[in-house]
Design a protein around this motif. Structure first.
Motif: not given
Length: 267
Positions: A133, A135-136, A138
Motif C-alpha cells: 500500500h 502512499t503518493q 512513496q
C-alpha cells in the motif's frame, strides 16, 4: 603547435588542464581499462535495475501489469532521449570528461534514492502479505529516482564510447589500428555487465530482497564512478567545438544574404 615528431598527439587532444598530450604517458590501453571498467559497471547497474522493474511496480507500487509496463516503457524511452542532451552538452560546452563525470553523480544519486525507497521505513511501502500500500509520496520518490537515473544515463550513454575512441590518435597508424580493438572490448564489457545483471541481480531481487536488488546496482555505479576518476591523469580530451546550432544559423543567414549573388561564369 606540436610538431609531428615531438611525441605529442596530432589530433588536437589535451589533458584536463588543456596541455598537449604526450603519447607515451596518456591514452591508448593505459587509459582504456578505466573506461571499460566504468562501462561494464554502468551497464550492470542499468540492466540490473531495469530488467525486473515491471515486477517491482506490480508487487510494491500496487500497479496493474499494463500500467506498470507502460510506466517502464515511458522511462526506458526517456533513457534513450536524454542522450541528445548529454551529447549536445559534451560536444558544445563541457567536453566528454566533464559531461560523463557530472551525469554519473546524478546517476548514483538516482540509484541511491531508489535503493532507499526499497529498504528504508517511511520510503518503503507497507505490505500485508503479497499486497503493498504505497502512499503518493512513496510512489513519487520511486519515479523521481527513476527519472534521475534516466537523466544520468543520458550523459553517459552517448559519450563513453566516443571518449574511449579519443584515447587513440588517428594520425598514428598503430593507434588507429588499436581503436577497432577498443570497440570490441567495449561491447564485450557491455555484454558482461548485462549478463550478470539479467541473471545474478534478478535472482537477488526475486529471492533475497529489493533493497539488495537495487543496492548492488547502486554500489556498482559508485565503483564505475571511482574507476572512471582513477584514470583522469591518463585521459586525452577533445575540446568542445561550440554549439552546432550557432553554426547552422550562420549558414542559413549567409545563404539568405547571398541567394541573389551571381556565380562567375569562369569556374
Amino acid at each position: 603547435m606540436a610538431k609531428a615528431d615531438d611525441g605529442y598527439t596530432q589530433d588536437g587532444t589535451t589533458d584536463l588542464k588543456g596541455n598537449p598530450c604526450l603519447k607515451s604517458k596518456t591514452g591508448t590501453w593505459k587509459a582504456c581499462p578505466y573506461i571499460l571498467g566504468n562501462e561494464c559497471c554502468e551497464r550492470l547497474a542499468y540492466y540490473g535495475m531495469g530488467t525486473n522493474l515491471v515486477n517491482y511496480m506490480v508487487g510494491h507500487l500496487n500497479e496493474g501489469v499494463a500500467t506498470a509496463a507502460n510506466n517502464v516503457t515511458n522511462w526506458s524511452g526517456t533513457c534513450y532521449i536524454t542522450p541528445l542532451i548529454g551529447a549536445f552538452l559534451a560536444d558544445s560546452y563541457l567536453g566528454r570528461f566533464w559531461t560523463i563525470s557530472i551525469f554519473m553523480m546524478v546517476y548514483v544519486l538516482g540509484l541511491t534514492l531508489l535503493t532507499m525507497t526499497a529498504s528504508i521505513s517511511g520510503l518503503k511501502p507497507d505490505c500485508t502479505g503479497d499486497t503493498c500500500h504505497p502512499t503518493q509520496s512513496q510512489t513519487a520518490a520511486v519515479f523521481s529516482a527513476l527519472y534521475l537515473i534516466a537523466l544520468g544515463t543520458g550523459g553517459i550513454k552517448p559519450c563513453v564510447s566516443s571518449f574511449g575512441a579519443d584515447q587513440f590518435d588517428e594520425s598514428d597508424p598503430i593507434e588507429k589500428k588499436s581503436k577497432s580493438s577498443f570497440f570490441n572490448w567495449f561491447y564485450f564489457s557491455i555484454n558482461i555487465g548485462a549478463l550478470i545483471a539479467s541473471s545474478v541481480l534478478v535472482y537477488i531481487q526475486t529471492n533475497v530482497s529489493w533493497g539488495w536488488g537495487f543496492g548492488v546496482p547502486a554500489v556498482c555505479m559508485a565503483i564505475a564512478m571511482v574507476s572512471f576518476f582513477l584514470g583522469t591523469r591518463l585521459y586525452r580530451n577533445q575540446k568542445p567545438a561550440g554549439s552546432p546550432l550557432t553554426r547552422i544559423a550562420q549558414v542559413l543567414v549567409a545563404s539568405a544574404r547571398k541567394w541573389q549573388v551571381h556565380v562567375p561564369e569562369d569556374k
